[in-house]
Design a protein around this motif. Structure first.
Motif, PDB file in Angstrom:
ATOM      1  N   SER A  43       0.723  -1.155   0.053  1.00  0.00           N
ATOM      2  CA  SER A  43       0.140   0.016   0.039  1.00  0.00           C
ATOM      3  C   SER A  43       0.897   1.446  -0.027  1.00  0.00           C
ATOM      4  CB  SER A  43      -0.986  -0.080   1.181  1.00  0.00           C
ATOM      5  OG  SER A  43      -1.947  -1.077   1.277  1.00  0.00           O
ATOM      6  N   ALA A  44       1.826   1.108   0.729  1.00  0.00           N
ATOM      7  CA  ALA A  44       2.773   2.336   0.939  1.00  0.00           C
ATOM      8  C   ALA A  44       3.809   2.592  -0.601  1.00  0.00           C
ATOM      9  CB  ALA A  44       3.893   2.091   1.986  1.00  0.00           C
TER      10      ALA A  44
ATOM     11  N   ILE B 163       0.824   4.575  -2.850  1.00  0.00           N
ATOM     12  CA  ILE B 163       0.879   5.978  -2.349  1.00  0.00           C
ATOM     13  C   ILE B 163       2.102   6.667  -2.646  1.00  0.00           C
ATOM     14  CG2 ILE B 163       0.599   7.448  -0.283  1.00  0.00           C
ATOM     15  CD1 ILE B 163      -1.001   5.054   1.032  1.00  0.00           C
TER      16      ILE B 163
ATOM     17  N   VAL C 185       2.410  10.049  -5.160  1.00  0.00           N
ATOM     18  CA  VAL C 185       3.224  11.171  -4.579  1.00  0.00           C
ATOM     19  C   VAL C 185       4.516  11.748  -5.347  1.00  0.00           C
ATOM     20  CG1 VAL C 185       4.330  12.065  -2.356  1.00  0.00           C
ATOM     21  CG2 VAL C 185       2.272  10.962  -2.072  1.00  0.00           C
TER      22      VAL C 185
ATOM     23  N   TRP D 286       8.322   5.797  -0.077  1.00  0.00           N
ATOM     24  CA  TRP D 286       8.012   4.454   0.114  1.00  0.00           C
ATOM     25  C   TRP D 286       8.207   3.935   1.500  1.00  0.00           C
ATOM     26  CZ3 TRP D 286      10.345  -0.404  -2.218  1.00  0.00           C
ATOM     27  CH2 TRP D 286       9.556  -1.605  -1.837  1.00  0.00           C
TER      28      TRP D 286
ATOM     29  N   ILE E 261       6.627   6.395   4.483  1.00  0.00           N
ATOM     30  CA  ILE E 261       5.051   5.875   4.575  1.00  0.00           C
ATOM     31  C   ILE E 261       4.901   4.818   5.207  1.00  0.00           C
ATOM     32  CG2 ILE E 261       3.042   5.586   3.199  1.00  0.00           C
ATOM     33  CD1 ILE E 261       4.148   7.703   1.176  1.00  0.00           C
TER      34      ILE E 261
END
Length: 104
Positions: free
Chosen positions: A54-55, A58, A62, A97, A100
């Motif tokens: 999931s990181a 995201i 970003v 990565w 987060i």
């Protein structure tokens, strides 16, 4: 005609090249042998939060948004500085990565 000093230089260059190649191979083998242990360490320290998968998603978005802002602000950064943009992408992605995954 090759002189004696040229032969010495060639031999010294060969020795240095052989040493550097063997050093690179040794480091490569060491890294390959350390990957399973590193994977376990990373999973233990980063998995309890958001999770690495999931990181990564995201962090990708970003990073793309951040580098687009940088490219637009720099003028002709989309094409003129492509090699630096690619290197920056991977560095930003890795940092975002892991941060987060670690923080959240």
């Amino acid at each position: 005609m090759v002189g004696e000093s040229d032969n010495k230089d060639k031999n010294e260059s060969r020795k240095i090249a052989i040493i550097l190649i063997s050093l690179v191979l040794l480091v490569g083998v060491a890294i390959a042998l350390m990957l399973p242990a590193l994977g376990e360490i990373i999973a233990v320290h980063f998995e309890p939060g958001l999770g690495l998968k999931s990181a990564a998603v995201i962090a990708f978005f970003v990073t793309v948004a951040t580098l687009l802002v940088f490219a637009i602000a720099s003028g002709d950064g989309l094409l003129g500085e492509l090699q630096f943009m690619l290197a920056g992408f991977f560095v930003f992605f890795l940092i975002f990565w892991l941060m987060i995954a670690w923080i959240f």
